[in-house]
Write a protein that holds these residues in place. Structure first.
Motif, PDB file in Angstrom:
ATOM      1  N   TYR A   6      20.857  49.686  69.038  1.00  0.00           N
ATOM      2  CA  TYR A   6      20.258  49.749  70.369  1.00  0.00           C
ATOM      3  C   TYR A   6      19.013  48.878  70.417  1.00  0.00           C
ATOM      4  O   TYR A   6      18.115  49.020  69.585  1.00  0.00           O
ATOM      5  N   THR A   7      18.979  47.974  71.368  1.00  0.00           N
ATOM      6  CA  THR A   7      17.780  47.179  71.578  1.00  0.00           C
ATOM      7  C   THR A   7      17.768  46.683  73.014  1.00  0.00           C
ATOM      8  O   THR A   7      18.820  46.498  73.624  1.00  0.00           O
ATOM      9  N   ILE A   8      16.577  46.510  73.549  1.00  0.00           N
ATOM     10  CA  ILE A   8      16.457  45.891  74.873  1.00  0.00           C
ATOM     11  C   ILE A   8      15.732  44.563  74.728  1.00  0.00           C
ATOM     12  O   ILE A   8      16.154  43.554  75.266  1.00  0.00           O
ATOM     13  N   ALA A   9      14.670  44.571  73.937  1.00  0.00           N
ATOM     14  CA  ALA A   9      13.817  43.389  73.840  1.00  0.00           C
ATOM     15  C   ALA A   9      14.585  42.170  73.334  1.00  0.00           C
ATOM     16  O   ALA A   9      14.317  41.047  73.757  1.00  0.00           O
ATOM     17  N   GLU A  10      15.542  42.385  72.434  1.00  0.00           N
ATOM     18  CA  GLU A  10      16.242  41.237  71.843  1.00  0.00           C
ATOM     19  C   GLU A  10      17.312  40.663  72.757  1.00  0.00           C
ATOM     20  O   GLU A  10      17.885  39.622  72.457  1.00  0.00           O
ATOM     21  N   ARG A  11      17.673  41.366  73.821  1.00  0.00           N
ATOM     22  CA  ARG A  11      18.712  40.847  74.715  1.00  0.00           C
ATOM     23  C   ARG A  11      18.425  41.257  76.158  1.00  0.00           C
ATOM     24  O   ARG A  11      19.249  41.869  76.830  1.00  0.00           O
ATOM     25  N   LYS A  12      17.230  40.919  76.610  1.00  0.00           N
ATOM     26  CA  LYS A  12      16.765  41.357  77.914  1.00  0.00           C
ATOM     27  C   LYS A  12      17.657  40.860  79.053  1.00  0.00           C
ATOM     28  O   LYS A  12      17.991  41.603  79.967  1.00  0.00           O
ATOM     29  N   PHE A  13      18.052  39.600  78.987  1.00  0.00           N
ATOM     30  CA  PHE A  13      18.830  39.020  80.096  1.00  0.00           C
ATOM     31  C   PHE A  13      20.188  39.708  80.225  1.00  0.00           C
ATOM     32  O   PHE A  13      20.564  40.166  81.307  1.00  0.00           O
ATOM     33  N   ALA A  14      20.909  39.818  79.101  1.00  0.00           N
ATOM     34  CA  ALA A  14      22.219  40.475  79.136  1.00  0.00           C
ATOM     35  C   ALA A  14      22.062  41.921  79.586  1.00  0.00           C
ATOM     36  O   ALA A  14      22.837  42.418  80.414  1.00  0.00           O
ATOM     37  N   TYR A  15      21.030  42.593  79.056  1.00  0.00           N
ATOM     38  CA  TYR A  15      20.818  43.997  79.378  1.00  0.00           C
ATOM     39  C   TYR A  15      20.570  44.180  80.871  1.00  0.00           C
ATOM     40  O   TYR A  15      21.217  44.993  81.534  1.00  0.00           O
ATOM     41  N   LEU A  16      19.662  43.378  81.414  1.00  0.00           N
ATOM     42  CA  LEU A  16      19.315  43.547  82.825  1.00  0.00           C
ATOM     43  C   LEU A  16      20.493  43.187  83.734  1.00  0.00           C
ATOM     44  O   LEU A  16      20.737  43.865  84.729  1.00  0.00           O
ATOM     45  N   THR A  17      21.226  42.128  83.396  1.00  0.00           N
ATOM     46  CA  THR A  17      22.366  41.747  84.222  1.00  0.00           C
ATOM     47  C   THR A  17      23.401  42.861  84.244  1.00  0.00           C
ATOM     48  O   THR A  17      23.913  43.239  85.305  1.00  0.00           O
ATOM     49  N   PHE A  18      23.694  43.407  83.056  1.00  0.00           N
ATOM     50  CA  PHE A  18      24.703  44.465  82.985  1.00  0.00           C
ATOM     51  C   PHE A  18      24.248  45.701  83.753  1.00  0.00           C
ATOM     52  O   PHE A  18      25.007  46.281  84.533  1.00  0.00           O
ATOM     53  N   GLN A  19      23.005  46.102  83.521  1.00  0.00           N
ATOM     54  CA  GLN A  19      22.513  47.302  84.202  1.00  0.00           C
ATOM     55  C   GLN A  19      22.467  47.110  85.707  1.00  0.00           C
ATOM     56  O   GLN A  19      22.735  48.035  86.456  1.00  0.00           O
ATOM     57  N   PHE A  20      22.139  45.900  86.153  1.00  0.00           N
ATOM     58  CA  PHE A  20      22.138  45.639  87.590  1.00  0.00           C
ATOM     59  C   PHE A  20      23.548  45.821  88.148  1.00  0.00           C
ATOM     60  O   PHE A  20      23.756  46.466  89.172  1.00  0.00           O
TER      61      PHE A  20
END
Lengths: 257, 441
Positions: free
Chosen positions: B278-292
């Motif tokens: 689990y990480t957010i900082a290392e993949r912020k763009f992918a994380y935010l796009t998916f969550q959006f």
């Protein structure tokens, strides 16, 4: 004790389980290798790979729900007849008359739960980045399984043949009417004409192919019943086998390198 | 009023059990906090809360209008007035962004537990409202309530571990999953977990099946259209998109793109980090796009479509009666009309009926020129433009094809919120409208 001992020493028992009880390290390894159902698993696994906080157990629960749906579904098939005359009455009887009519509740709530656990499983796989190489293709299979899960639920939704069922399917399948080029209200279907004759009509478009009729009727009930009970479950079973096999072949459950 | 008393008598038992369950849950939490975690202050707080819940539970059991705990009429009316598609969407977005930005604060167990209890309490208070209960307790809607709480819980579980891992990696330590990588035997460690899971799921399913009968309405009738007619709940996000797009796009193209985009995801995401923990900082763009896409566009739209869309697909507040006579003013205008009539004060270009085919097509293209240019610029010009500006680093790493797939999927996903905003701000109906071939966008 003595009886247990006798049973475990009998030829029948030994023909089924070819090793002693998995009580020591050696036999705990042997049991994983010699049991058909257990051989899906590896013999040993990283501790974090089975931590509930990491996996949420949602993939396993989804598979278990698929099995629950299969068992309850087969039992319901003994009872339910997919015809305009009987469909609604059979469901009504399951609610009011039949003992074990609760099978329908189990089947329906299990189906809803399966949609939810599929989403949660994918959510976990995304959040842990487990779709990344070498597991890309297994994620793709997973997406197809998601689609099939939704289609299973959607086709099953029609079977009670009540107002909720036919109108939900009507609203859902009306979308197919608007398929570009292939739906008779879709953009561009006007272009598909031969000698002034429309190729795409309400009797030949994508929606007709889905429903087997111009509106949700007996043909649709039959079609959705066959899809729901045979075609889609078979496809799901095949893809599940590949999905699980790939989990092992792609290096087991994901973890930091 | 009379019907309200009958309703309260009906739900009294449920609400009593509901508050009692919250009380027991908090009692257990307090016990754990006191004995295991040695946090006596929190233990006292949750014991007190549990006592309050017991009181609310007994009040609810009375089943009389004067005592059943509920939100004041004025608050309910205020919520109804304030809620609408715009405020709902903006509100949920602000909420999710807030959770994300201040995630370090929100993942603390006591903060999360407080929020969970507030949500449960609000839910209980709202359930004493007839209109709210009617929709939320509809048998097929119950799973969505479950989904919302499950998603909140698992998002918390994931974010908590991501926050811990991100802090560790900032200090140069490996993620927590790495620490735990000794091997154990699958028998007994995993097989028993699986067995317990299966038993738990079976018990849960049996309880659910006994407590909640599966829905069965009147026999099907192809002449009696219910109002509203809704698709199964997992498709209601798609049905909600029909407000903003025609069926060919909202019901066929966008769902296909969701499936295609999900399949393409592992091939687009070139980031090698964040694999298996689990990480957010290392993949912020992918994380935010998916969550959006998932939480904002998929889940919140399902909630909106299920609980807040009533007859004629009109928007209703959570405590509002679903009246089939509610009228909403629809004065949406197409872009060509805005352009030719509004801007230049002249009629839409129209070819004479007997003109040759190329004149007809030319006129249609002229009429739709503003929209076609806009859509063209959006889909054709923006990707290369972004490749040399904000996505320059991505483009260099991804190569042409992968970048173009990613950029187009992003733009098509964003077409939904953009269209929503255009609808709300300038009442735009269609950007391109060619009824000649049923193409409206």
């Amino acid at each position: 004790m003595a009886i247990g001992e006798t049973i475990r020493n009998s030829q029948i028992w030994k023909s089924i389980f070819r090793h002693p009880m998995p009580l020591d390290r050696r036999n705990r390894i042997v049991v994983m290798l010699t049991n058909f159902f257990l051989h899906l698993h590896p013999v040993s696994i990283k501790k974090q790979g089975i931590a509930l906080s990491f996996t949420w157990c949602m993939g396993g629960v989804t598979f278990f729900l698929f099995l629950v749906e299969t068992v309850t579904g087969v039992l319901l098939m003994f009872y339910y007849r997919p015809t305009l005359e009987w469909a609604y009455n059979d469901i009504l009887a399951l609610r009011d008359v039949t003992s074990l009519g609760i099978l329908r509740e189990l089947h329906r709530w299990g189906a809803h739960a399966m949609v939810i656990t599929t989403w949660l499983h994918m959510y976990r796989v995304f959040l842990t980045g487990s779709y990344k190489p070498p597991r890309e293709f297994n994620w793709v299979i997973g997406v197809i399984l998601l689609l099939l899960t939704l289609l299973l639920s959607f086709t099953g939704y029609l079977l009670p043949w009540d107002q909720l069922a036919i109108w939900a399917i009507t609203v859902g399948s009306n979308m197919a009417r608007a398929t570009p080029l292939l739906g008779y209200e879709g953009p561009g279907q006007q272009l598909l004409t031969i000698g002034g004759l429309d190729m795409i009509t309400d009797g030949s478009d994508a929606r007709f192919g889905l429903l087997g009729a111009r509106f949700v009727g007996e043909e649709t009930l039959n079609r959705f019943y066959v899809l729901h009970c045979i075609a889609i479950p078979l496809a799901v079973a095949l893809l599940l086998a590949i999905h699980f096999w790939r989990v092992r072949k792609d290096g087991g459950i994901s973890g930091p390198l | 009023m009379h019907s309200n008393e009958l309703f309260l008598k009906d739900v009294a038992g449920f609400l009593g059990g509901y508050y009692a369950a919250i009380a027991i849950m908090n009692g257990i939490a307090a016990l754990i906090l006191w004995q295991r975690k040695h946090q006596p202050v929190w233990a006292v707080i949750w014991t007190t809360f549990a006592c309050v819940m017991m009181v609310l539970g007994s009040l609810a059991l009375s089943g009389s209008e004067a005592t059943v705990p509920s939100l004041p009429e004025s608050v309910r009316n205020l919520v109804n007035t304030l809620s609408g598609p715009v405020n709902y969407t903006v509100g949920t977005t602000v909420l999710l962004v807030g959770f994300f930005v201040y995630r370090k604060f929100f993942v603390q167990p006591m903060v999360a537990w407080s929020l969970f209890n507030v949500a449960l309490l609000l839910m209980g208070l709202s359930m004493a409202d007839q209109n709210f209960a009617l929709i939320v307790m509809k048998a097929d809607n119950v799973p969505i309530v479950g989904l919302v709480f499950l998603l909140a819980f698992f998002t918390w579980v994931a974010t908590k571990q991501a926050v811990v891992n991100d802090e560790r990696m900032l200090r140069g330590e490996p993620p927590i999953e790495k620490v735990n990588d000794e091997k154990v035997l699958v028998w007994p460690d995993l097989v028993y977990t699986e067995l317990i899971c299966m038993i738990a799921v079976t018990a849960f399913l049996l309880a659910w099946a006994i407590l909640l009968p599966a829905p069965l309405e009147e026999p099907a009738s192809s002449v009696k259209t219910p109002n509203p007619s809704k698709a199964p709940w997992y498709f209601l996000g798609l049905q909600e998109m029909l407000v903003y797009f025609d069926p060919w796009y909202a019901g066929v193209v966008l769902p296909s793109l969701v499936i295609f985009g999900l399949m393409a995801l592992p091939y687009i995401d070139f980031n090698k980090k964040g694999n298996g923990y689990y990480t957010i900082a290392e993949r912020k763009f992918a994380y935010l796009t998916f969550q959006f896409g998932f939480l904002e566009l998929w889940i919140t739209l399902i909630i909106l479509g299920t609980f807040l869309r009533g007859p004629n697909w009109n928007f209703f507040g959570p405590f509002e009666y679903w009246s089939p006579y509610k009228v909403e003013v629809l004065n949406n205008v197409d872009l060509p009309q805005m352009f030719w009539i509004g801007l230049f004060d002249r009629p839409l270009p129209l070819a004479a009926a007997d003109s040759p085919w190329y004149v007809q097509i030319g006129t249609i293209l002229l009429r739709e020129a503003p929209g076609l240019i806009l859509v063209g610029a959006y889909l054709v010009l923006l990707p290369p433009l972004m490749a040399v500006t904000i996505f320059r680093r991505y483009y260099a790493k991804m190569g042409l094809i992968r970048y173009m797939v990613m950029a187009n999927l992003m733009l098509l996903m964003l077409s939904l919120p953009l269209k929503m905003i255009l609808r709300w701000t300038v009442n735009l109906k269609y950007i391109v409208s060619i009824p000649e071939i049923s193409l409206n966008f």
